[in-house]
Design a protein around this motif. Structure first.
Motif, PDB file in Angstrom:
ATOM      1  N   THR B 286      65.163  44.729  49.551  1.00 51.97           N
ATOM      2  CA  THR B 286      64.705  45.728  49.599  1.00 51.97           C
ATOM      3  C   THR B 286      66.000  46.697  51.365  1.00 51.97           C
ATOM      4  N   ALA B 287      65.965  45.142  51.927  1.00 54.68           N
ATOM      5  CA  ALA B 287      66.528  45.871  52.895  1.00 54.68           C
ATOM      6  C   ALA B 287      68.489  46.028  52.317  1.00 54.68           C
TER       7      ALA B 287
ATOM      8  N   ARG C 196      62.038  34.439  45.680  1.00 54.11           N
ATOM      9  CA  ARG C 196      61.720  35.887  45.300  1.00 54.11           C
ATOM     10  C   ARG C 196      60.447  35.047  43.415  1.00 54.11           C
ATOM     11  N   PHE C 197      60.299  36.363  43.283  1.00 53.36           N
ATOM     12  CA  PHE C 197      59.188  35.857  41.940  1.00 53.36           C
ATOM     13  C   PHE C 197      60.228  36.673  40.609  1.00 53.36           C
ATOM     14  N   PRO C 198      61.165  35.684  40.351  1.00 51.41           N
ATOM     15  CA  PRO C 198      61.863  36.534  38.687  1.00 51.41           C
ATOM     16  C   PRO C 198      60.481  37.799  38.230  1.00 51.41           C
ATOM     17  N   LYS C 204      62.418  38.550  49.116  1.00 53.66           N
ATOM     18  CA  LYS C 204      61.424  39.489  49.753  1.00 53.66           C
ATOM     19  C   LYS C 204      62.133  38.032  51.084  1.00 53.66           C
ATOM     20  N   SER C 205      62.390  38.267  52.456  1.00 54.34           N
ATOM     21  CA  SER C 205      63.117  37.039  52.967  1.00 54.34           C
ATOM     22  C   SER C 205      61.787  36.906  54.688  1.00 54.34           C
ATOM     23  N   TYR C 269      55.632  46.186  49.451  1.00 53.57           N
ATOM     24  CA  TYR C 269      55.989  45.414  50.129  1.00 53.57           C
ATOM     25  C   TYR C 269      55.718  44.547  51.184  1.00 53.57           C
ATOM     26  N   SER C 270      55.752  45.301  51.999  1.00 49.91           N
ATOM     27  CA  SER C 270      55.658  45.434  53.697  1.00 49.91           C
ATOM     28  C   SER C 270      54.171  44.232  53.327  1.00 49.91           C
ATOM     29  N   HIS C 271      53.172  44.108  52.930  1.00 48.53           N
ATOM     30  CA  HIS C 271      52.099  43.267  53.051  1.00 48.53           C
ATOM     31  C   HIS C 271      51.970  41.863  52.807  1.00 48.53           C
ATOM     32  N   CYS C 272      53.108  41.477  52.056  1.00 51.19           N
ATOM     33  CA  CYS C 272      53.554  40.243  51.631  1.00 51.19           C
ATOM     34  C   CYS C 272      54.342  39.525  52.764  1.00 51.19           C
TER      35      CYS C 272
END
Lengths: 382, 382, 382
Positions: B286-287, C196-198, C204-205, C269-272
Motif C-alpha cells: 500500500t505504501a 503477507r496473506f497470499p 502490511k508492515s 487496510y487501516s483496520h489490520c
C-alpha cells in the motif's frame, strides 16, 4: 421443519409393530438394527471415546527449546597437529538452539594467505589450455578465486588450470575414510523443552519436577527404562532413527527429533508427558541411497605482527539435529459436547433415512416391508 | 427416526407422478431439478474430483533443507585494500540452513581500538553544547560508546558531540551508491530439500533420482526448461519475485522461497514434485515503498603482539533468503470416502428440503404445486 | 429425500394451530420456541457475527522479521579489564533474526592455551584417588579435556582430580551475584515485521506508513500510548511477561514475543493491526520454580607472533527472545456464506426434530401435545 413424527414412532421406536415386520422379514430387520447400532457405536466409540469429542482442543503450542551438548575430544591430524574440540567448537551455532550441527569430520587448511596459486583441477570452469581461457579479473565459477589471465600447465599439450588470486594454498580435496570426530557418538545432548498451552494456561517442562540435580547428572534417555530423562546420547539418537552413527558421521546428515505432547488435561497435570521420535530427514526411500551428506566451510581469521591477514579454513562435515515440538491438549468443555451430540443425532437421522432407502429400493423382498410400513402408518392416520 | 417415506417416494423418486407436476408447472419442476443436479454436481465434482474427498490427507510434512552457495568475488575498496569474498565470508550463517543472508554491500572499519574519540554527529543523544551535557559514565543512546564527561566542539558557540570511550575510530556514515558485492547476482544456491509424510511413510527429495552428478554440476533452475534442477541463480530468484537484484543489493531486503509439495500418492511416486514460488517479504504494497533495507554489524577480533585487542568492524547489507516448505499428501482411504458419501447424501436431503421450502413459500405459483403434492400424498394415504 | 411437508406446515409455521397447543400446554410451547430461538441465535450471533461465517479465511501467513538492538555498555570485571559491549558483541546471532539472544552476564577466561592442568573438582568424572583412575587418552565425561594418566592430589589420602590435556587454565566456576550486563534492561529492540496473506494479495508492515523517521527515532512501545511503535525496551518486554529483568538477567531465560494479526479485510487496510503478547517460555507453573537459566560458551581464537594459538573463552548467560508471528485474515466470499446458511438450515431441522423428541418422550404432559399434533395432522390429511 418437523420430521414426520408418526413414522418415527412407528418404525424406530415402536418395537412391538417392528417385531412383527422382523418376523415377516428377518434379514431386513437385522440389517436395519446393525446399521443403527454401528452408527451409535461410531458416535459413542469414535467421536466421544477415541476422538474425545467432549473436549475443547488446543493445537497452537508455545514451546521453547534449550539444548546443551557435553563432551570433549582430541584429534591429531597429521598436517595440523593436535586439536582439542569442546562444545564451543564442534556445536554450530553455539547458542543452544533447537537446530544444531555437530561436527563429526573436517578438512583443515591452515595458514591461508591472499595470493596467487593454481585453481583446483576438480573445478571444471578452472581448466584451461591457453591463457585466453583465463580472462583476467573473472572469478572461476564454483571455484576458489579470481583469474589472473595466466594458464598454468605442466607441458605444452596438457590441460592445466588457471592461475587465481585467492586464499592460497587452496584446500586439498581429500578422500575421507574415517570420521575424525567419530567419538562424538558418546557425547550427550541435554534437551530442555518448556511448553505452554495458552488457552488452558497450562505449562510444563520435559524435565520432571521430581528429578533432582543428581538424577540429571547421571541419567540417560531410554525409551523403556528412563523415558523422562531429557539427556540423550548422540549415538543412540542416530541408532533409534535406524542408521549407524559412524556411517553418518563420515559425510554428514540430518536427523529430526520430534517431541510430541498429547495431553488430556482432564486426567491431571502428571499425565501429560512428552514422547520422543527420531527420524533421519535426508533420506530418500525410493532411491535406496543416502544423500551425499552435509558439509560447509568456515574460517578463523588472524593477523600476523605485520598486520597481514591469514586464516585457517575448515570444511566441516556433521550431523544436524532438528528438534521440533508438536502438541495438542484437550479439556472438557460444554460447547463441543453439545455440538457433537447434536451432529450425532443428525447423523442418526441421516443414517436412518439411508437405511430406509436401502431397504425400500435395493433389497429383493422390499415390497413386503414397504407394504407393512404403510399399513402401520395408515392404521394411525386413518 | 425415519423421515416420512411416502413423501420421499412421492416427491423425489416417483418420476411418473412428478412428470405430471412438471407438466402442470414447468418452471417449478425445472428449478427443482436444477438444484438437485447442482448439489449432485457439487458432491461429485467438487468434493470427490477437485477436493479428492476419497483420500486421507496428511498436512504435517517433515522437511529438511540444506543449502550451499557457490561463487567468489574480489572487492577493492579504497580504504581497506583487496578483499576476497568466499561463501564462508558472505553467507551468514555459514552452516547451510534454510534461512541465509547473502552479503551484498558493506562498510568496513578496520583497526578499531578501545580508546577515546568524538561521538558521531548523526547520533542525536551524542550532541552537546557544554560538558554538563555529557555525564561521565553514561552510554550514548543508540551511540557508539560511553561518555567521558567532555564535550568536543569546533568553536565556542557551535554544537559539538560528546567524547566517548569506545572502539575508535568510529564507523564513518557513508552514502552507498553501488552494491560492492553486486556480482553475487550470478552466484548460485543449491537447495537440497528432503521431505517425509510420516503417515504414509513416503519420503522424497527435490533432487531427481535420475539426475546424475554431471547434470547437477551444469544445470540451472528454470520454471519451464529445468523445473527439477535444484540450483538457482540468486539474480533469477530476485527477478522472479518481481524485483531488481542490484536495487535490492544496495540496502538489502528479504526474499521468501516457498517449496510446495502437493502429492497425490494414488498417482505414484514419480508424480510428486516440488513447486517453487518466490516472493519479496519486506514489501509494503500500500505504501508503495520498499523498506529501508536489511543490515547488521559484526566484528573480527585480533590481538597484536603486545596482547592488545583490536578489531575490524563490518556493517553488512544484504538479502535474506527464507526457505519455507509446505506440503500436503493424499492417498485413498475407505473412511473419508464413506464419511464424504454419507455427508453428501445428508446434504442432498437438506437440499431437497430447501427446495421444497423455496417452492412452497417463495414461488408465485406455489399454490398449484402444493395442491398437487398433497393430492398425490392423499392418493396413497387414504 | 423430502421431509414431510405437512408436518412442517403444521408444527413449525402454522402459528394459529400452534397457539392452540400453547394455550393447552404453555410450558411445552415456550420450551419449543426457546430452543428454536436459541438455535437461530446461535446461527446468526455465533456463526455469522462472531465467527464471521460469511468470510473466506486465510491462516497461512507469510512473515518476515528483522530485528535490530541498540545500546552500548561498558563492563569492568576485575580480572580482564574494561570491555565495551556493542550489539555486535552481546546479540547472538548478530544477523537480526527472529530468535535472538541478549547477553546479560558472563564469565571470561582469557589467554587459554593448549596444555596440561588439573580438571575441575566439580566434574564428577574427573575425580581420582590414584593414577589408574585416570586412563590416558580418555576424555573426562562432561569435562574440559583428555586425561593424561596422572592423578593430581594435595596429599596421599585426599581425593584429587585427573590431570588433563586441554585449554588451560580451565574456567573457574564462579557464583554469580549480579548480572554484569544488567544495563541491557534499558536497551531497545526494533522489530520490523512484514506480513503477507497470499490468498488475498494483502501485505502490511507493523511499522505505520504514517510514522516518519523522526517518530521511529524517539518512540517507545506502550500498549496504551504507543501501540503501533515497533521499538521495545528490553526491560519492558520482560516486565510485561510478568517477571523481573534483573532476576532473569542473572542466569538467563527465554521470552516469547507473539505478534498476532487478526485482520478483517472487509473493514479496510487501516483496520489490520498487529497485537503484541509477551510470555516467559522457560517457566514451569506447577513446580513454582524457574528453570536454572540459559547459558552457553564461545571462544575467540588468536595467534601469537610465534604462531601459537590461544583463546578467550566466554561463558555467557542471557535472555533469548523468540518472535513468533501468527495471523488470520477474512474477507467476504459467497461460497462459505452459502455453506453456512445451508448447514444452519440443516441444524434448524435437526433442532426441530430434537425438540419433538424431547416434547414427545420426556415431558410429563406430552400425551396431550402428541394428541393435539396428530389431531392437527389428521385435520389436513383426511
Amino acid at each position: 421443519m418437523a420430521v414426520d413424527l408418526r413414522a418415527v414412532l412407528l418404525s424406530a421406536f415402536d418395537y412391538k409393530t417392528e417385531k412383527y415386520v422382523i418376523a415377516k422379514n428377518k434379514k431386513v430387520g437385522i440389517l436395519y438394527r446393525v446399521i443403527q447400532l454401528s452408527l451409535l457405536g461410531y458416535i459413542i466409540g469414535w467421536v466421544f471415546l477415541t476422538k474425545k469429542g467432549y473436549q475443547e482442543t488446543e493445537e497452537s503450542i508455545q514451546s521453547s527449546v534449550i539444548t546443551k551438548v557435553k563432551g570433549v575430544l582430541l584429534t591429531n591430524s597429521s598436517g595440523t597437529g593436535p586439536r582439542l574440540w569442546g562444545p564451543e567448537d564442534y556445536v554450530i551455532p553455539q547458542q543452544g538452539e533447537d537446530v544444531l550441527f555437530i561436527t563429526t569430520n573436517f578438512i583443515e587448511t591452515p595458514n591461508q594467505k591472499l595470493g596467487y596459486c593454481a585453481e583446483s583441477f576438480k573445478v571444471l570452469d578452472g581448466r584451461c589450455r591457453k591463457n585466453e581461457d583465463c580472462p583476467e579479473g573473472e572469478a572461476v565459477v564454483a571455484g576458489n578465486g579470481v583469474r589472473t589471465g595466466r594458464c598454468l600447465k605442466k607441458d605444452r599439450n596438457s590441460t592445466g588450470t588457471c592461475e587465481i588470486y585467492g586464499w592460497c594454498p587452496i584446500e586439498k580435496s581429500q578422500r575421507l575414510i574415517v570420521p575424525l570426530l567419530g567419538k562424538t557418538e558418546n557425547f550427550t545432548i541435554y534437551i530442555k523443552n518448556f511448553i505452554r498451552f495458552p488457552k488452558f494456561g497450562f505449562s510444563k517442562s520435559n524435565v520432571l519436577d521430581t528429578a533432582g540435580d543428581s538424577y540429571l547428572k547421571t541419567c540417560l534417555y531410554d525409551a523403556i527404562a528412563h523415558p523422562y530423562c531429557p539427556i540423550f546420547r548422540l549415538g543412540d539418537i542416530v541408532l533409534r532413527s535406524g542408521h549407524d552413527f559412524q556411517d553418518m558421521a563420515l559425510l554428514g546428515g540430518s536427523i529430526g527429533i520430534l517431541i510430541e505432547w498429547h495431553c488430556d488435561l482432564d486426567k491431571g497435570y502428571s499425565h501429560c508427558h512428552p514422547r520422543y521420535t527420531f527420524t533421519r530427514l535426508d533420506f530418500n526411500s525410493t532411491a535406496n541411497s543416502v544423500s551425499s551428506g552435509y558439509n560447509f566451510r568456515y574460517a578463523h581469521y588472524f593477523k600476523n605482527p605485520a598486520g597481514e591477514t591469514h586464516r585457517t579454513l575448515l570444511k566441516v562435515y556433521g550431523i544436524r539435529f532438528d528438534i521440533q515440538v508438536h502438541g495438542r491438549a484437550g479439556k472438557f468443555n460444554i460447547i463441543p459436547t453439545i455440538i457433537n451430540i447434536g451432529s450425532g443425532l443428525a447423523l442418526m437421522g441421516a443414517g436412518s433415512f439411508f437405511c430406509d432407502m436401502v431397504l425400500l429400493y435395493m433389497m429383493k423382498k422390499s415390497t413386503l416391508y414397504r407394504e407393512r410400513k404403510f399399513e402401520k402408518a395408515n392404521k394411525y392416520v386413518i
